[in-house]
Design an enzyme around this catalytic site. Structure first.
Site, PDB file in Angstrom:
ATOM      1  N   LYS A  77       0.832  -1.200   0.000  1.00  0.00           N
ATOM      2  CA  LYS A  77       0.000   0.000   0.000  1.00  0.00           C
ATOM      3  C   LYS A  77       0.870   1.255   0.000  1.00  0.00           C
ATOM      4  CE  LYS A  77      -3.848   2.196   2.458  1.00  0.00           C
ATOM      5  NZ  LYS A  77      -4.862   2.062   3.515  1.00  0.00           N
ATOM      6  N   SER A 152      -9.040   3.649   2.222  1.00  0.00           N
ATOM      7  CA  SER A 152      -7.898   4.038   1.416  1.00  0.00           C
ATOM      8  C   SER A 152      -7.152   2.872   0.781  1.00  0.00           C
ATOM      9  CB  SER A 152      -6.918   4.856   2.260  1.00  0.00           C
ATOM     10  OG  SER A 152      -6.456   4.102   3.370  1.00  0.00           O
ATOM     11  N   SER A 176     -10.514   1.956   6.368  1.00  0.00           N
ATOM     12  CA  SER A 176      -9.731   2.067   5.146  1.00  0.00           C
ATOM     13  C   SER A 176      -9.414   0.748   4.463  1.00  0.00           C
ATOM     14  CB  SER A 176      -8.420   2.810   5.417  1.00  0.00           C
ATOM     15  OG  SER A 176      -8.652   4.191   5.519  1.00  0.00           O
TER      16      SER A 176
END
Length: 471
Positions: A77, A152, A176
């Protein structure tokens, strides 16, 4: 090899260990899948050169196995550092910044044999559950390219759904990794806060809201990755002692008790079909012998939100204030970041103290709740995946949302007090879009939610039954 990437990560690991599959063959299949899918969904960014990726795989084939991830391609990520790769955080402030070292949990994945081939896309600084940014653009939903993949960890979820990755890391402050898992028909675990240590930099005492966590297409894969990422860091003051979160995952769940919170007594507005889809999915647990009961709200949602707002402002402002103070970098921050920072800078110490006291009050109430239930359940999201060109939902069923993230409030009860929460797929709405629900456990009961999740997974197999259509 056509169905190779349909295998979950643990199956691929076993095939590699038994020499039924080479790391080069797996990498070739992975690169072909990325070529086919990534131009459509834009999930993987800052990828290394294919020849470099194949060289990594060849090296793995000729090396002693380092761990269960040995030879498996992963992408990290883009909020975390992976040595030699750009860490943009989706912000023009950091575009082109190359990491000089791995973050702690990334180093642990690499030490277990993972082959890091790129990054997964995020919103700017991870703010907002919609993965778009001015550096890498938007990640779209694999089931409808006109819709958001969430965030996210939207890049990670989309990459898992499209079989570009078999396993992925995510992170979660306000849903997220749970929200994109729900919207991409995969699984995501927000572990107990402290089980995966954060980076030992800056203040390590005042901001325990966010955590890294694993994502996958089965809870068993997630448990295996969590065991790699987890474990106390001796230079950090807080943490959860490492234990075997994979133990007993396949044991029966007969007699386990689940509390169904639905919309928290009407406190959380939901788009049509979400509560009903989750309610139908709970029948799976009943069929497996668990007891499912409707549960009245155990604590006022308004108090949870008030505490969350203050503590989130406090945390975000502490992290991003140096960028805000400089005129050049402030001009490059998105409005949501500026709003968070300015509210955080305006707080008094006593406002933060009162918010922390509310958080403590909710933790005590939750502990009483978990004396009666092994897990409680909430929908993972309050809205279906929305149009990718929208910044965020502004209304739910006509009710205005008073902040850019109020539409994500359903994930806050677990986040505020650091509880383990596993998002599991619940199928698809009449709109053809995926949804999920959260299995939330008591503090440090990660194994319990993974146990329930694995039983549910074996009975449903949503990611395997309903993959996105090939481009």
């Amino acid at each position: 090899m056509g169905d190779l990437l349909e295998h979950d990560a643990l199956s691929l690991s076993g095939m590699l260990a038994r020499k039924e599959l080479s790391a080069v063959e797996l990498m070739q299949a992975t690169l072909a899948q990325i070529t086919a899918w990534n131009p459509r969904v834009n999930a993987i960014v800052s990828a290394i050169d294919p020849d470099q990726a194949l060289a990594l795989a060849a090296k793995a084939d000729n090396a002693k196995r380092m761990g269960w991830l040995h030879g498996i391609p992963v992408a990290i990520k883009d909020l975390a550092n992976a040595q030699g790769l750009e860490t943009s955080m989706g912000s023009p402030v950091f575009a082109g910044q190359v990491a000089q070292a791995d973050d702690l949990y990334v180093a642990r994945m690499r030490a277990a044999g993972a082959l890091i081939i790129g990054k997964t896309n995020v919103p700017e600084f991870g703010l907002g559950s919609h993965t778009f940014n001015p550096v890498h653009g938007a990640t779209v939903n694999p089931y409808d390219p006109g819709r958001s993949a969430g965030g996210s960890s939207g890049g990670a979820a989309a990459a898992l759904a499209t079989r570009m990755l078999a396993i992925a890391d995510g992170s979660d402050m306000m849903g997220s990794l749970r929200n994109p898992a729900a919207w991409c028909n995969v699984y995501g675990l927000r572990p107990t806060w402290g089980r995966i240590p954060n980076e030992p930099t800056g203040d390590m005492y005042l901001h325990p809201l966010a955590t890294n966590g694993p994502m996958g297409r089965s809870p068993a894969d997630i448990a295996a990755l969590l065991e790699v990422q987890a474990g106390r860091d001796p230079v950090q003051p807080f943490g959860v002692a490492h234990n075997n979160v994979s133990r007993g995952l396949d044991a029966p769940i007969q007699g386990m008790r689940i509390g169904w919170l639905a919309d928290w007594g009407g406190a959380y507005p939901m788009e049509d079909g979400i509560v009903q889809r989750c309610d139908a999915a709970l029948q799976v647990f009943r069929d497996l012998g668990a007891v499912v009961e409707h549960l009245a709200p155990p604590f006022p949602a308004s108090k949870i939100w008030d505490s969350w707002q203050v503590l989130r402002w406090f945390a975000v402002a502490a992290k991003l204030e140096p960028l805000y103070r400089q005129e050049k970098t402030r001009a490059q921050l998105k409005p949501a970041a500026i709003w968070e920072i300015e509210n955080g800078l305006a707080l008094s110490a006593m406002q933060v103290q009162r918010a922390s006291a509310l958080r403590s009050e909710w933790f005590r109430a939750a502990a009483v709740m978990f004396e009666q239930f092994d897990a409680v359940v909430l929908p993972t999201a309050q809205v279906w995946p929305f149009p990718v060109d929208d910044i965020h939902p502004t209304r739910i069923n006509g009710q205005p949302m008073d902040t850019y993230h109020r539409w994500m409030e359903v994930v806050v009860p677990a986040s505020l007090i650091g509880l383990p929460a596993l998002s599991v797929p619940v199928g698809f709405g009449v709109n053809g879009l995926p949804m999920g629900m959260q299995l939330i456990g008591a503090a440090r009961a990660d194994n319990t939610v993974l146990h329930l999740g694995q039983a549910y997974h074996q009975a449903t197999l949503w990611p395997q039954k309903m993959p996105p259509r090939q481009p």
